[in-house]
Design a protein around this motif. Structure first.
Motif, mmCIF file in Angstrom:
data_model
loop_
_atom_site.group_PDB
_atom_site.id
_atom_site.type_symbol
_atom_site.label_atom_id
_atom_site.label_comp_id
_atom_site.label_asym_id
_atom_site.label_seq_id
_atom_site.Cartn_x
_atom_site.Cartn_y
_atom_site.Cartn_z
ATOM 1 N N PHE A 172 0.846 -1.197 0.000
ATOM 2 C CA PHE A 172 0.000 0.000 0.000
ATOM 3 C C PHE A 172 0.883 1.250 0.000
ATOM 4 C CE2 PHE A 172 -2.515 3.354 1.963
ATOM 5 C CZ PHE A 172 -3.648 3.310 1.153
ATOM 6 N N GLN A 173 1.886 1.204 0.869
ATOM 7 C CA GLN A 173 2.825 2.335 0.964
ATOM 8 C C GLN A 173 3.510 2.587 -0.376
ATOM 9 O OE1 GLN A 173 3.957 3.586 4.159
ATOM 10 N NE2 GLN A 173 5.794 4.684 3.596
ATOM 11 N N LEU A 174 3.972 1.498 -0.995
ATOM 12 C CA LEU A 174 4.716 1.616 -2.263
ATOM 13 C C LEU A 174 3.795 2.056 -3.409
ATOM 14 C CD1 LEU A 174 7.628 0.980 -3.366
ATOM 15 C CD2 LEU A 174 6.760 -1.245 -4.033
ATOM 16 N N GLY A 175 2.581 1.525 -3.390
ATOM 17 C CA GLY A 175 1.662 1.791 -4.511
ATOM 18 C C GLY A 175 0.923 3.109 -4.406
ATOM 19 N N TYR A 176 0.599 3.529 -3.171
ATOM 20 C CA TYR A 176 -0.302 4.682 -3.041
ATOM 21 C C TYR A 176 0.239 5.844 -2.215
ATOM 22 C CZ TYR A 176 -3.531 1.231 -4.818
ATOM 23 O OH TYR A 176 -4.108 0.279 -5.594
ATOM 24 N N CYS A 177 1.349 5.649 -1.501
ATOM 25 C CA CYS A 177 1.851 6.736 -0.630
ATOM 26 C C CYS A 177 3.275 7.102 -1.002
ATOM 27 C CB CYS A 177 1.818 6.322 0.840
ATOM 28 S SG CYS A 177 0.301 5.536 1.336
ATOM 29 N N ASP A 178 3.595 6.967 -2.287
ATOM 30 C CA ASP A 178 4.992 7.192 -2.671
ATOM 31 C C ASP A 178 5.062 8.157 -3.856
ATOM 32 O OD1 ASP A 178 7.781 6.677 -2.443
ATOM 33 O OD2 ASP A 178 7.686 5.235 -4.091
ATOM 34 N N ALA A 179 4.347 9.266 -3.728
ATOM 35 C CA ALA A 179 4.255 10.212 -4.843
ATOM 36 C C ALA A 179 5.639 10.722 -5.259
ATOM 37 C CB ALA A 179 3.357 11.381 -4.451
ATOM 38 N N ASN A 180 6.526 10.923 -4.294
ATOM 39 C CA ASN A 180 7.858 11.445 -4.656
ATOM 40 C C ASN A 180 8.857 10.336 -5.032
ATOM 41 O OD1 ASN A 180 8.257 10.326 -2.207
ATOM 42 N ND2 ASN A 180 8.832 12.203 -1.129
ATOM 43 N N GLY A 181 8.421 9.077 -4.953
ATOM 44 C CA GLY A 181 9.262 7.965 -5.417
ATOM 45 C C GLY A 181 10.370 7.551 -4.452
ATOM 46 N N ASP A 182 10.352 8.075 -3.227
ATOM 47 C CA ASP A 182 11.440 7.756 -2.284
ATOM 48 C C ASP A 182 11.484 6.271 -1.924
ATOM 49 O OD1 ASP A 182 12.162 10.344 -2.286
ATOM 50 O OD2 ASP A 182 11.507 10.809 -0.240
ATOM 51 N N GLU A 183 10.299 5.680 -1.704
ATOM 52 C CA GLU A 183 10.295 4.278 -1.307
ATOM 53 C C GLU A 183 10.729 3.390 -2.476
ATOM 54 O OE1 GLU A 183 10.521 2.891 1.465
ATOM 55 O OE2 GLU A 183 10.540 0.922 0.544
ATOM 56 N N MET A 184 10.262 3.716 -3.694
ATOM 57 C CA MET A 184 10.688 2.914 -4.854
ATOM 58 C C MET A 184 12.211 3.040 -5.026
ATOM 59 S SD MET A 184 9.868 0.767 -7.130
ATOM 60 C CE MET A 184 8.109 0.679 -7.401
ATOM 61 N N GLN A 185 12.735 4.232 -4.748
ATOM 62 C CA GLN A 185 14.185 4.427 -4.829
ATOM 63 C C GLN A 185 14.909 3.544 -3.800
ATOM 64 O OE1 GLN A 185 16.200 6.602 -6.895
ATOM 65 N NE2 GLN A 185 17.667 5.176 -6.000
ATOM 66 N N ALA A 186 14.377 3.534 -2.567
ATOM 67 C CA ALA A 186 15.016 2.738 -1.509
ATOM 68 C C ALA A 186 14.988 1.250 -1.876
ATOM 69 C CB ALA A 186 14.305 2.978 -0.178
ATOM 70 N N LEU A 187 13.873 0.818 -2.462
ATOM 71 C CA LEU A 187 13.765 -0.578 -2.886
ATOM 72 C C LEU A 187 14.729 -0.848 -4.051
ATOM 73 C CD1 LEU A 187 12.222 -3.248 -2.374
ATOM 74 C CD2 LEU A 187 10.587 -2.514 -4.120
ATOM 75 N N ALA A 188 14.777 0.100 -5.000
ATOM 76 C CA ALA A 188 15.677 -0.059 -6.158
ATOM 77 C C ALA A 188 17.114 -0.247 -5.682
ATOM 78 C CB ALA A 188 15.584 1.165 -7.074
ATOM 79 N N ASN A 189 17.510 0.514 -4.659
ATOM 80 C CA ASN A 189 18.880 0.385 -4.147
ATOM 81 C C ASN A 189 19.168 -1.022 -3.630
ATOM 82 O OD1 ASN A 189 19.083 3.086 -4.701
ATOM 83 N ND2 ASN A 189 19.199 3.770 -2.581
ATOM 84 N N LEU A 190 18.102 -1.734 -3.232
ATOM 85 C CA LEU A 190 18.300 -3.090 -2.700
ATOM 86 C C LEU A 190 18.179 -4.192 -3.754
ATOM 87 C CD1 LEU A 190 16.203 -2.995 0.632
ATOM 88 C CD2 LEU A 190 18.676 -2.850 0.387
ATOM 89 N N ILE A 191 17.473 -3.910 -4.844
ATOM 90 C CA ILE A 191 17.178 -5.027 -5.767
ATOM 91 C C ILE A 191 17.960 -4.998 -7.080
ATOM 92 C CG2 ILE A 191 14.865 -5.413 -4.802
ATOM 93 C CD1 ILE A 191 13.689 -3.979 -7.174
ATOM 94 N N THR A 192 18.756 -3.959 -7.297
ATOM 95 C CA THR A 192 19.527 -3.939 -8.544
ATOM 96 C C THR A 192 20.784 -4.795 -8.383
ATOM 97 O OG1 THR A 192 20.448 -1.874 -7.745
ATOM 98 C CG2 THR A 192 18.760 -1.706 -9.436
ATOM 99 N N THR A 193 21.259 -5.323 -9.500
ATOM 100 C CA THR A 193 22.492 -6.120 -9.506
ATOM 101 C C THR A 193 23.619 -5.195 -9.917
ATOM 102 O OG1 THR A 193 21.179 -7.999 -10.163
ATOM 103 C CG2 THR A 193 23.547 -8.196 -10.489
ATOM 104 N N ASN A 194 24.623 -5.064 -9.074
ATOM 105 C CA ASN A 194 25.618 -4.011 -9.292
ATOM 106 C C ASN A 194 27.007 -4.520 -9.691
ATOM 107 O OD1 ASN A 194 23.909 -2.870 -6.522
ATOM 108 N ND2 ASN A 194 23.840 -1.738 -8.433
ATOM 109 N N GLU A 195 27.091 -5.803 -9.990
ATOM 110 C CA GLU A 195 28.390 -6.416 -10.339
ATOM 111 C C GLU A 195 29.098 -5.606 -11.451
ATOM 112 O OE1 GLU A 195 30.278 -8.984 -9.688
ATOM 113 O OE2 GLU A 195 31.250 -9.533 -11.568
ATOM 114 N N THR A 196 30.334 -5.249 -11.219
ATOM 115 C CA THR A 196 31.125 -4.526 -12.225
ATOM 116 C C THR A 196 32.595 -4.530 -11.840
ATOM 117 O OG1 THR A 196 31.284 -2.487 -13.524
ATOM 118 C CG2 THR A 196 30.845 -2.205 -11.177
ATOM 119 N N TYR A 197 33.462 -4.252 -12.783
ATOM 120 C CA TYR A 197 34.900 -4.082 -12.491
ATOM 121 C C TYR A 197 35.534 -3.381 -13.683
ATOM 122 C CZ TYR A 197 34.715 -8.543 -15.041
ATOM 123 O OH TYR A 197 34.440 -9.526 -15.955
ATOM 124 N N MET A 198 36.726 -2.852 -13.452
ATOM 125 C CA MET A 198 37.391 -2.094 -14.520
ATOM 126 C C MET A 198 37.853 -3.036 -15.639
ATOM 127 S SD MET A 198 39.521 0.962 -12.641
ATOM 128 C CE MET A 198 39.754 1.926 -14.147
#
Ligand code: SAM
Length: 275
Positions: free
Chosen positions: A52-78
């Protein structure tokens, strides 16, 4: 806490709509753990409250951002996917420089999309400085973007552990300054790169990206479905100048996504260019 099939379906739809990332049923455990973390942080008791919070109380996208920070795959190297970097260094960059030298244009713009903690963007900066010594007299910028703020913070810091710099060729190690915790990218090299938060599925942000000579978006589109991939790549097409090149990861076939780019076979490399 365990997400029910219905909750998982709601969550993955929300994530897909905002981030373009696709999570199939096999990822239920993975998402479960991340949602649990967010629920603890927000002091929520049930997954429904979280949805509910993510779907209806996240007009500024902060919660989706916080979730995105946890669910993206960040593997990389030079110097990841070295062959392709060779094509950039030996074919594409010299070709672009030669073409620009015939004009008054002394500007080169590279977009490193989905840059994670920055290793790829700094790799491009090292290559540019190495293969094009006159670059210091040109206006060169690598715009490196990612959706994950935690990664962008690491990227701006420009200090890396051994794993990140393992494949930097010996002759390029002069761009690394040893520190107590690893290696710092030489500030002269690092200053070619500017980091910016950008969601590849945000049309407004994507339409603001224009005038690039090269787009690198490697090992990012594998997490998107066909529709989002096409959409993102079409935006890259618009962001590129004429004769600009696009580089995707080895497992991401551009020919399967779009026919907009011209396939060029040079010196054993398959390159995609906007004509
Ligand atoms: C596996 S890393 C790739 C890093 C680098 N390009 C490479 O090839 O080594 C994928 C990156 O894509 C980013 N990403 C995923 N979805 C994104 C989106 N919708 N917008 C922008 N970046 C996204 C992730 O945060 C992650 O840092």
């Amino acid at each position: 806490m365990e997400l029910t099939t219905e909750q998982f379906s709601k969550l993955s739809k929300l994530v897909y709509k905002k981030l373009g990332l696709q999570f199939d049923d096999k990822k239920i455990y993975f998402l479960n753990k991340r949602v649990e973390k967010r629920m603890t942080h927000l002091e929520l008791k049930t997954a429904d409250e979280y949805l509910f919070q993510l779907g209806y109380c996240d007009a500024n996208g902060d919660e989706m951002q916080a979730l995105a920070n946890l669910i993206t795959t960040n593997e990389t190297y030079m110097f990841r996917e070295y062959e392709q970097l060779g094509a950039f260094a030996d074919v594409c960059l010299p070709e672009l420089v030669a073409a620009k030298q015939k004009t008054a244009d002394r500007r080169i713009r590279v977009w490193c999309a989905g840059c994670s903690s920055g290793e790829e963007a700094y790799t491009l900066a090292v290559i540019i400085r190495e293969v094009f010594p006159d670059s210091k007299n040109w206006d060169i910028q690598i715009v490196a973007t990612d959706i994950d703020e935690n990664m962008l913070q690491l990227a701006r810091n420009a200090v890396y552990g051994d794993r990140s710099v393992k494949f930097v060729p010996a002759e390029y190690r002069k761009h690394l300054i040893p520190t107590a915790t690893g290696s710092r990218i030489d500030p002269e090299t690092a200053k070619l790169v500017r980091f910016q938060k950008l969601n590849l599925n945000d049309q407004t942000q994507m339409k603001a990206m224009r005038g690039f000579d090269f787009v690198f978006c490697r090992n990012v589109l594998i997490y998107f479905d066909d529709v989002s991939q096409r959409n993102v790549v079409n935006n890259f097409y618009d962001a590129l100048n004429r004769n600009g090149y696009i580089f995707l990861g080895h497992s991401e076939s551009i020919g399967r996504i779009t026919s907009a780019f011209h396939l060029k076979k040079t010196e054993g490399h398959l390159l995609y260019r906007k004509e």
